[in-house]
Design an enzyme around this catalytic site. Sequence first.
Site, PDB file in Angstrom:
ATOM      1  NE  ARG A  29       7.185 -20.204  51.720  1.00 54.58           N
ATOM      2  CZ  ARG A  29       7.383 -20.059  50.426  1.00 54.58           C
ATOM      3  NH1 ARG A  29       7.848 -21.049  49.708  1.00 54.58           N
ATOM      4  NH2 ARG A  29       7.120 -18.907  49.836  1.00 54.58           N
ATOM      5  CE  LYS A  60       1.486  -0.574  62.436  1.00 55.47           C
ATOM      6  NZ  LYS A  60       2.466  -0.865  63.473  1.00 55.47           N
ATOM      7  CG  HIS A 104      -3.152  -3.594  68.032  1.00 57.09           C
ATOM      8  ND1 HIS A 104      -2.089  -3.042  67.366  1.00 57.09           N
ATOM      9  CD2 HIS A 104      -2.843  -3.525  69.344  1.00 57.09           C
ATOM     10  CE1 HIS A 104      -1.181  -2.659  68.254  1.00 57.09           C
ATOM     11  NE2 HIS A 104      -1.605  -2.939  69.461  1.00 57.09           N
ATOM     12  CE  LYS A 162      -3.704  -1.100  72.492  1.00 60.39           C
ATOM     13  NZ  LYS A 162      -2.944  -2.011  73.347  1.00 60.39           N
ATOM     14  CD  GLU A 164       5.671   0.579  72.121  1.00 64.19           C
ATOM     15  OE1 GLU A 164       5.451  -0.631  72.207  1.00 64.19           O
ATOM     16  OE2 GLU A 164       5.995   1.150  71.079  1.00 64.19           O
ATOM     17  CG  ASP A 176       5.933   0.716  64.516  1.00 57.85           C
ATOM     18  OD1 ASP A 176       5.409  -0.245  63.929  1.00 57.85           O
ATOM     19  OD2 ASP A 176       6.210   0.706  65.725  1.00 57.85           O
ATOM     20  CG  HIS A 217      -1.098   2.088  66.718  1.00 63.18           C
ATOM     21  ND1 HIS A 217      -1.966   1.299  66.003  1.00 63.18           N
ATOM     22  CD2 HIS A 217       0.020   1.350  66.878  1.00 63.18           C
ATOM     23  CE1 HIS A 217      -1.373   0.134  65.740  1.00 63.18           C
ATOM     24  NE2 HIS A 217      -0.164   0.151  66.260  1.00 63.18           N
ATOM     25  CE  LYS A 237       8.905   0.359  68.914  1.00 69.47           C
ATOM     26  NZ  LYS A 237       7.755  -0.345  69.474  1.00 69.47           N
TER      27      LYS A 237
HETATM   28  C1  BG6 Z   1       2.508  -2.130  66.929  1.00 71.77           C
HETATM   29  C2  BG6 Z   1       3.854  -1.550  66.598  1.00 71.77           C
HETATM   30  O1  BG6 Z   1       1.585  -1.821  65.915  1.00 71.77           O
HETATM   31  O2  BG6 Z   1       2.044  -1.582  68.164  1.00 71.77           O
HETATM   32  C3  BG6 Z   1       4.840  -1.844  67.719  1.00 71.77           C
HETATM   33  O3  BG6 Z   1       4.329  -2.099  65.374  1.00 71.77           O
HETATM   34  C4  BG6 Z   1       4.301  -1.379  69.040  1.00 71.77           C
HETATM   35  O4  BG6 Z   1       6.094  -1.230  67.448  1.00 71.77           O
HETATM   36  C5  BG6 Z   1       2.880  -1.897  69.269  1.00 71.77           C
HETATM   37  O5  BG6 Z   1       5.161  -1.854  70.053  1.00 71.77           O
HETATM   38  C6  BG6 Z   1       2.260  -1.266  70.507  1.00 71.77           C
HETATM   39  O6  BG6 Z   1       1.061  -1.907  70.790  1.00 71.77           O
HETATM   40  P1  BG6 Z   1       0.528  -2.068  72.297  1.00 71.77           P
HETATM   41  O7  BG6 Z   1      -0.782  -2.745  72.131  1.00 71.77           O
HETATM   42  O8  BG6 Z   1       1.552  -2.897  73.015  1.00 71.77           O
HETATM   43  O9  BG6 Z   1       0.444  -0.695  72.848  1.00 71.77           O
END
Ligand code: BG6
Length: 480
Positions: A51, A145, A175, A179, A213, A232, A237, A328
């Site tokens: 924007r 996502k 993503h 990896k 995490e 999430d 994932h 987390k």
């Molecule tokens: C994201 C989540 O898709 O993946 C995050 O929204 C998370 O909350 C992240 O921290 C983790 O990805 P990675 O690659 O750091 O393991």
Amino acid sequence: MASRVIPVEPFDLVLFGATGDLAHRKILPGLFHRLAVGQIPEGSRIIGCARSEMDADAFRASVAESLRHETRGKDADLDKFLSLLDYVSVDATGERGWKELAERLRADVVRAFYLSVGPSLFAPIAARLDQHGMATPNSRIVVEKPFGHDLASARELNRELRNCFAEDQIYRIDHYLGKETVQNVMALRFANALFEPLWNCQHIDHVQITVAEKLGIEGRGDYYDRAGAARDMLQNHLMQLLCLTAMEPPSRFEANAVRDEKLKVIRALDPVPPQDIVRGQYRASAHSKSYVQEAGNPDSTTESFIAMKLHVSNWRWGGTPFYLRTGKRLRERLSEIVIIFRDPPHSIFPRMDHRRGNALIIRLQPDEGVTLRMTIKEPGPGGMRLTEVPLDMTFAEALGADVEIPDAYERLVMDVIRGDQTLFMRGDEVEAAWEWIDPIIARWQESGDRPAPYDPGSSGPEDALMLMHRDGRRWREIGS
Ligand code: BG6
């Protein structure tokens, strides 16, 4: 061992959300690296769209600033990269900029529209691209996502995107699939003859999948408090990791063959009873705020941790549970898939007090690699004592120091340009994952139950340990 680089054909990549965090932290650095290794040819163009009103030079300057750590000592590559960049100011929901964008695109090269924007803009942008004649057969659309927040919204989004683009033009990013080590799960299983004969309920006692995490929700409270760990991480994932671990061998490594097999896994998942799920929420510590403080919502019942036991109801996996957990503010950042094989059926060693089965540990991050836990004789005289040792391979060591493990986005963006959808989620896969998880989330919402509190730096709530203990099993430690 240096990795082989096969250049792609010249392309036009339109990056919506070009001034945003993901673009500057992942996508643009990823593209820069691909250019630096020679994968992006001259004649390619990257058109930033957002924007903000600015000209191409100002956009280039902002990208150069974000890339300054990556580009040290690579001035020539940086200049080349910046020369590919252009910028068009576009109002995603209005009329400004669309005509100008259409005029910049070339008819004879692959064009990719990368939507690094909030999900509410996916459908409006797709519709505008279509209206302005940009959704041509040589175009692809990439969406980040979250893809919907439940089955109904995911279906609606699929419908809206498919109004403008065919399924084989839609690239839904998870993503984790980009990896390297996640792709290695497939290589380990299907490029080696060793494991596959054992890869079933007769030889595997259970599987553990952990994505832990160390960080908290880091200023993403608004989004995260509506999502929670289930939406999430689990729906996407962890589900993908589960699919790659549990799926049947596809007949070839090709997008639909792989995705058909993953879909079958999701469809074979049993509903999960409440006693097989543990939700947690982190407390405050002397050094960090609690989840509810970070989320800015004192009454939040959103989970920042989830653990569950689930069953893939098919011939291969009958009776072998999969335990999944993610959270987390845990002790370490660690993602791994652990295959625990069954104990030997009979012990011939009188003093073998524990008959622990072998374990295959696939470390996704950090220290990507594979470890096989073996039992051997403890050295020394005085009888036959046994001990466990790891047969350990860290990929960085095994492959040599000059092999760089590229970031997931580098691989994924190049796959989009090449037109390879293998590592992207198909619409029916995403819908099936929501269909499985929706009733679980609905049950929490009805009950209003609060997640169990856990301490930052721990392995999650006690109940998660109990989930395993009551089955006579235990989680591998998260960190030492
Ligand atoms: C994201 C989540 O898709 O993946 C995050 O929204 C998370 O909350 C992240 O921290 C983790 O990805 P990675 O690659 O750091 O393991």
